[in-house]
Design a protein around this motif. Structure first.
Motif, PDB file in Angstrom:
ATOM      1  N   ALA A 112     -16.271  74.987 -34.803  1.00 20.92           N
ATOM      2  CA  ALA A 112     -15.126  75.632 -35.445  1.00 20.92           C
ATOM      3  C   ALA A 112     -13.839  74.896 -35.122  1.00 20.92           C
ATOM      4  O   ALA A 112     -12.956  74.747 -35.978  1.00 20.92           O
ATOM      5  CB  ALA A 112     -15.034  77.094 -35.003  1.00 20.92           C
ATOM      6  N   ASP A 113     -13.713  74.427 -33.897  1.00 23.31           N
ATOM      7  CA  ASP A 113     -12.524  73.671 -33.491  1.00 23.31           C
ATOM      8  C   ASP A 113     -12.370  72.426 -34.357  1.00 23.31           C
ATOM      9  O   ASP A 113     -11.257  72.050 -34.746  1.00 23.31           O
ATOM     10  CB  ASP A 113     -12.645  73.299 -32.019  1.00 23.31           C
ATOM     11  N   MET A 114     -13.464  71.779 -34.684  1.00 24.43           N
ATOM     12  CA  MET A 114     -13.433  70.602 -35.555  1.00 24.43           C
ATOM     13  C   MET A 114     -12.964  70.978 -36.963  1.00 24.43           C
ATOM     14  O   MET A 114     -12.088  70.323 -37.540  1.00 24.43           O
ATOM     15  CB  MET A 114     -14.811  69.956 -35.611  1.00 24.43           C
ATOM     16  N   LEU A 115     -13.515  72.054 -37.521  1.00 29.32           N
ATOM     17  CA  LEU A 115     -13.134  72.468 -38.873  1.00 29.32           C
ATOM     18  C   LEU A 115     -11.680  72.908 -38.935  1.00 29.32           C
ATOM     19  O   LEU A 115     -11.032  72.779 -39.975  1.00 29.32           O
ATOM     20  CB  LEU A 115     -14.043  73.603 -39.343  1.00 29.32           C
ATOM     21  N   GLY A 116     -11.159  73.422 -37.826  1.00 29.63           N
ATOM     22  CA  GLY A 116      -9.779  73.886 -37.791  1.00 29.63           C
ATOM     23  C   GLY A 116      -8.753  72.788 -37.943  1.00 29.63           C
ATOM     24  O   GLY A 116      -7.572  73.062 -38.166  1.00 29.63           O
ATOM     25  N   MET A 117      -9.170  71.534 -37.850  1.00 32.83           N
ATOM     26  CA  MET A 117      -8.248  70.419 -38.062  1.00 32.83           C
ATOM     27  C   MET A 117      -8.025  70.144 -39.546  1.00 32.83           C
ATOM     28  O   MET A 117      -7.121  69.389 -39.910  1.00 32.83           O
ATOM     29  CB  MET A 117      -8.796  69.161 -37.392  1.00 32.83           C
ATOM     30  N   LEU A 118      -8.844  70.743 -40.411  1.00 27.76           N
ATOM     31  CA  LEU A 118      -8.762  70.486 -41.842  1.00 27.76           C
ATOM     32  C   LEU A 118      -7.825  71.479 -42.514  1.00 27.76           C
ATOM     33  O   LEU A 118      -7.640  72.600 -42.041  1.00 27.76           O
ATOM     34  CB  LEU A 118     -10.155  70.577 -42.463  1.00 27.76           C
ATOM     35  N   PRO A 119      -7.228  71.104 -43.628  1.00 27.16           N
ATOM     36  CA  PRO A 119      -6.324  72.030 -44.325  1.00 27.16           C
ATOM     37  C   PRO A 119      -7.087  73.206 -44.909  1.00 27.16           C
ATOM     38  O   PRO A 119      -8.253  73.092 -45.302  1.00 27.16           O
ATOM     39  CB  PRO A 119      -5.731  71.150 -45.437  1.00 27.16           C
ATOM     40  N   GLY A 178      -1.361  74.834 -38.880  1.00 29.71           N
ATOM     41  CA  GLY A 178      -1.482  73.409 -39.134  1.00 29.71           C
ATOM     42  C   GLY A 178      -1.506  72.606 -37.861  1.00 29.71           C
ATOM     43  O   GLY A 178      -1.457  73.142 -36.745  1.00 29.71           O
ATOM     44  N   ASN A 179      -1.571  71.290 -38.012  1.00 29.19           N
ATOM     45  CA  ASN A 179      -1.627  70.387 -36.871  1.00 29.19           C
ATOM     46  C   ASN A 179      -1.086  69.023 -37.268  1.00 29.19           C
ATOM     47  O   ASN A 179      -1.065  68.651 -38.442  1.00 29.19           O
ATOM     48  CB  ASN A 179      -3.069  70.269 -36.361  1.00 29.19           C
ATOM     49  N   ILE A 180      -0.634  68.275 -36.271  1.00 30.97           N
ATOM     50  CA  ILE A 180      -0.210  66.894 -36.451  1.00 30.97           C
ATOM     51  C   ILE A 180      -0.837  66.083 -35.336  1.00 30.97           C
ATOM     52  O   ILE A 180      -0.858  66.515 -34.175  1.00 30.97           O
ATOM     53  CB  ILE A 180       1.330  66.765 -36.470  1.00 30.97           C
TER      54      ILE A 180
END
Length: 906
Positions: free
Chosen positions: A151-158, A800-802
């Motif tokens: 889930a942490d990986m998918l959370g980086m996607l828009p 979001g993330n940067i």
């Protein structure tokens, strides 16, 4: 709110810079191609002749690769992208303009226009050419993200908001504000799910069954778009593409060590068995003491995957196997503040970052119940078992090119078992004196034959009241927790047969795909819950509430060896289910830069379920109140047959201004029928959730930089937002609160990577949306207008993330330093937005050093130990909140942690 928009503006400014890195280029020339499906080397020769492009390649590189048929008008770049799609090759122009075919580097760089996509499309295509929102994460991209779970990986996607706080698996993924814990996100492996439904019985076919390791070549994630045509119940697809072998032998291995007591070994090996037959095998084993202090190890297990592929000249045949045997603890919400005085933190009793209600006190739990024959049964359970899932999957796939015809067949069969042990949160903590006073009248009446009850008092469970416990030496509070013991046996078989045909007309080319998908699956389930009284502490001890006479002798107990409600919830049932779907999709390339496509999927389901009837009884133990309302099997049963249908469709458009700029739009309709589990419930729901999705996007791509901006609107009508409520009086957790109505979500998602220099990049994503309920109504008479316009439960308006990255060489070593800033805005735990989960942000960083074939990586998460709360306490707060404006109960994000990864490749 100012802080919300400041964080969003920071991310958006960085991302939109991605679209300003180049100027609008001149229109590329278009060429007429008529290339048969054939070996890649011959196809490249014909490409060169048709486009007058000089091209250089090595026979060793193209050996074993088959190019698809290519007919129609294309630019040279787009045509070459089609021919190389699905390979590990790319084209690079030399200084003189000659095109050179090279091995695609698997660097940690972001996706490019040449990134190949196979999910949601009739044939492999470049990401830039498709007319829907999609990402493809390579092994190196995932390695740089270094996620703590899937889930942490998918959370980086828009567009994908996650709650990655439950542990290794079974976390929350919501797509574009969809009000469902899985977001209608269907997980696949090589185009097929392991289990037909998104949710099984306390396991899901997403991160509950899929584990990421070195056998995953890449993960393709489609949001919206054609998801509803290529999967059931889908508003999004996450497709795990596995490693396959080639003529060249290659392998990887890595060791991961974490400060949570994590030890993990990953490995993968692939190569050739014969000239046309290749293999790949790999997996992982892992041991983890836990991100929180449970008092016992939490994650123990591993996975093994293998496949054999055979090159048939005009296609491939692939046989694969997956075996998973894994134990994973489930972290549930904890109280973080005194509900009677929220300014008083409970951190010194149950630590925000390391505390959990999981405890060695639940290593030997006994739940007794009466079966349908009137015989008393006893379950002996151990909380350290966690979520123990074991399954095996066998799959086969065939794909063959016959001139302009593409035939594809996939089939898979999964059989497995889940044993699940977890300790769930229930109500807010109680003031100890108030809790005693609530039970005193019942105790006095129940134990009057034993003597006069003068008072109630707490004692450590199992000590016969001889070891008193005074809550006021600590927090002054006590609380309940619900032990859940669940077993599920399951199997699922599914297959997909499709035929695609690409042909020219007088007005562009068509690529038509028609197919049939079918599935047969079975679930046999059992659950037993028991509510316990515990202290407010990390690794809590169980408590008894004893009734004492004036001289201090014990006359009886409110509890039963710590249990407040014996066998408070009980259920057993099974379902046999099947479905068949017919689908079709047409991709019409009107011109080389204009594409239209449309698809439809019709599904027919058949469920046959049988459930055991359950009632409540007083089991007659005169010395405790805990068995006054225990559940038992009556011996009767009920059966239901359900035959729901679903119709899904999609229409899309893509227009490319040139090779660097384009736009796309799409409308989709998705229908999600009730799950097969409804067929063995006593009162099955027949509501089919329906959603209309609309999206419009613009895209820009230049070498290492790209920008995708997608606006979306979704309306659910009807939306089934029903949930299972907890009854604090009886401890039951099997009564459904029906909520049916509508919901809307409008928003924009931004996905970008800006690489102004070869050694510097800024990647990230930002989602801004407005998820709202409309006209929810229920059978308890709740005012439907009271929720109009309210923010959907646990959904943020902004997230979001940067992720900046710097690369440099030092001697013979390559270094990569990267950071990660993440932001999530305010959410609410309840329909009426009475209790908020505050916004939070976190910072992470990592460094990777590569020397030859060796790589070492150090990564840290939540470096500032930022506080962030997820979930709330959904057993009891969904309707009325938590009695405070800010949540006092929830599942905190994990604190500061570090992992060291050492790996090599050969």
């Amino acid at each position: 709110m100012v802080g919300n928009w400041r964080s969003a503006l920071l991310i958006a400014t960085a991302l939109t810079a991605c679209g300003t890195t180049g100027a609008m280029g001149a229109t590329e020339p278009v060429y007429q191609f008529d290339i048969q499906a054939q070996p890649l080397s011959q196809a490249l020769t014909e490409f060169s002749q048709a486009s007058a492009q000089q091209i250089i390649y090595s026979e060793d590189l193209t050996k074993g690769h088959t190019a698809p048929a290519l007919r129609g008008n294309y630019t040279a770049g787009k045509a070459l992208g089609v021919l190389l799609a699905g390979t590990d090759l790319k084209s690079e122009p030399s200084a003189s303009g000659v095109l050179m075919i090279q091995k695609r580097e698997t660097s940690g760089s972001a996706e490019t226009p040449e990134t190949v996509i196979v999910t949601g499309t009739a044939r492999a295509e470049r990401r830039f050419d498709v007319d829907y929102a999609v990402n493809s994460l390579s092994q190196d991209q995932v390695a740089k993200l270094a996620p703590i779970n899937y889930a942490d990986m998918l959370g980086m996607l828009p567009g994908i908001q996650v709650e990655a706080t439950g542990g290794e698996v079974q976390n929350i993924t919501r797509v574009r504000g969809i009000p469902d814990d899985r977001g209608y996100l269907v997980f696949q492996q090589d185009g097929l799910p392991f289990f037909q439904e998104i949710d099984g019985y306390f396991f899901n076919s997403g991160d509950g069954m899929n584990r990421y390791d070195l056998m995953t070549e890449r993960v393709e994630v489609v949001r919206g778009g054609p998801s509803a045509i290529y999967a059931s119940d889908a508003a999004a697809i996450a497709n795990n593409i596995t490693v396959t072998g080639s003529d060249k032998s290659r392998g990887k291995g890595q060791v991961t060590l974490g400060d949570s007591g994590l030890y993990r070994l990953d490995g993968m090996q692939s190569g050739a068995l014969t000239d046309n037959t290749h293999y790949a095998i790999g997996g992982f084993i892992r041991y983890n003491s836990g991100y929180r202090d449970n008092g016992f190890p939490t994650d123990k297990g591993g996975q093994l995957r293998a496949n054999i592929t055979r090159d048939l000249g005009n296609g491939t045949l692939k046989v694969s196997a997956t075996y998973l045997n894994d134990h994973n603890v489930f972290y549930l919400p904890i109280p973080i503040a005194d509900p009677n005085n929220p300014s008083v933190s409970l951190d010194k009793y149950i630590n925000y970052f390391s505390g959990t209600m999981n405890s060695p006190a639940f290593r030997n739990v006994t739940i007794s119940y009466q079966d349908g024959n009137g015989v008393t049964r006893s379950l002996n359970r151990d909380l350290s078992n966690g979520r123990h899932i074991t399954f095996g999957n066998l799959a086969a796939s065939y794909e063959g090119n016959f001139n302009d015809w593409l035939v594809s067949f996939k089939a898979g069969y999964t059989v497995g078992k889940l044993d699940f042990d977890a300790l769930y949160s229930t109500t807010n903590p109680y003031d100890a004196n108030a809790f005693e006073a609530n039970f005193l009248p019942r105790a006095q009446a129940a134990f009057a034959s034993q003597g006069s009850v003068a008072r109630l008092g707490f004692a450590l469970a199992g000590t016969n009241g001889s070891v008193p416990y005074d809550p006021y030496t600590a927090s002054g509070l006590v609380m309940q927790a619900q032990y859940r013991a669940i077993t599920s046996n399951f199997y699922s078989g599914q297959s997909d047969l499709s035929v695609g045909h690409k042909f020219e007309t007088g007005f562009g080319s068509h690529d038509i795909k028609v197919g049939v998908y079918d599935a047969v699956w079975h679930l046999a389930n059992f659950k037993a819950y028991q509510v316990y009284l515990i202290e407010v502490a990390g690794k809590p001890r169980t408590l008894d509430l004893a009734a004492y006479s004036a001289n201090g002798s014990v006359l009886g107990y409110v509890t039963d060896h710590g249990a407040l409600n014996d066998a408070s919830t009980l259920a057993s049932g099974k379902t046999d289910a099947s479905m068949i779907a017919l689908y079709a999709n047409d991709t019409w390339d009107v011109f080389s830069n204009l594409r239209l496509d449309a698809g439809i999927r019709q599904e027919w389901y058949n469920y046959n379920g049988v459930g055991a009837d359950v009632a409540s009884q007083n089991r007659g133990n005169a010395l405790t109140l805990a068995d006054d309302s225990s559940r038992y099997f009556t011996g009767a049963s009920y059966a239901h047959t359900m035959k729901p249908k679903a119709t899904n469709w999609t229409v899309g458009l893509n227009y490319d201004f040139n090779a660097n700029f384009g736009t796309y739009g799409r409308a989709s309709h998705t229908e999600v029928p009730p799950s097969s589990g409804e067929a063995y419930s006593d009162d099955p729901s027949t509501t089919i959730t329906k959603a209309n999705q609309y999206e419009f996007g613009v895209k820009a791509a230049f070498e290492r930089s790209y920008l995708y901006v997608t606006g979306f609107y979704t309306k659910f009508d009807p939306l089934d937002a029903s949930f299972t409520a907890y009854n604090p009086q009886t401890g039951r957790n099997d009564q459904t609160e029906d909520f049916i109505g509508t919901a809307t979500v409008m928003g924009v998602e931004i996905d970008g990577n800006y690489s102004p220099l070869s050694w510097l990049s800024f990647a990230g994503s930002l989602t801004i949306n407005d998820p709202q309920y409309q006209d929810l109504f229920n059978n308890a008479g709740a005012d439907p207008h009271a929720v109009n316009g309210k923010q959907i439960v646990r959904e943020p308006k902004i997230f979001g993330n940067i992720r900046p990255t710097v690369n440099f060489d030092w001697g013979n070593n390559q270094f990569e330093i990267y950071g990660r800033y993440e932001y999530t805005s305010k959410r609410y735990v309840d329909y009426f937005n009475q209790t908020a989960l505050p916004s939070y942000d976190t910072i992470g960083a990592g460094i990777t050093a590569t020397h030859g074939d060796w790589k070492i990586q150090l990564v840290g998460d939540n470096l500032a130990n930022a506080h962030g709360l997820t979930e709330g306490n959904p057993r009891t707060d969904v309707l009325s909140g938590q009695g405070n404006k800010t949540a006092v109960y929830g599942r905190p994000i994990f604190g500061r942690s570090f992992r060291l990864i050492v790996g090599t490749s050969w």
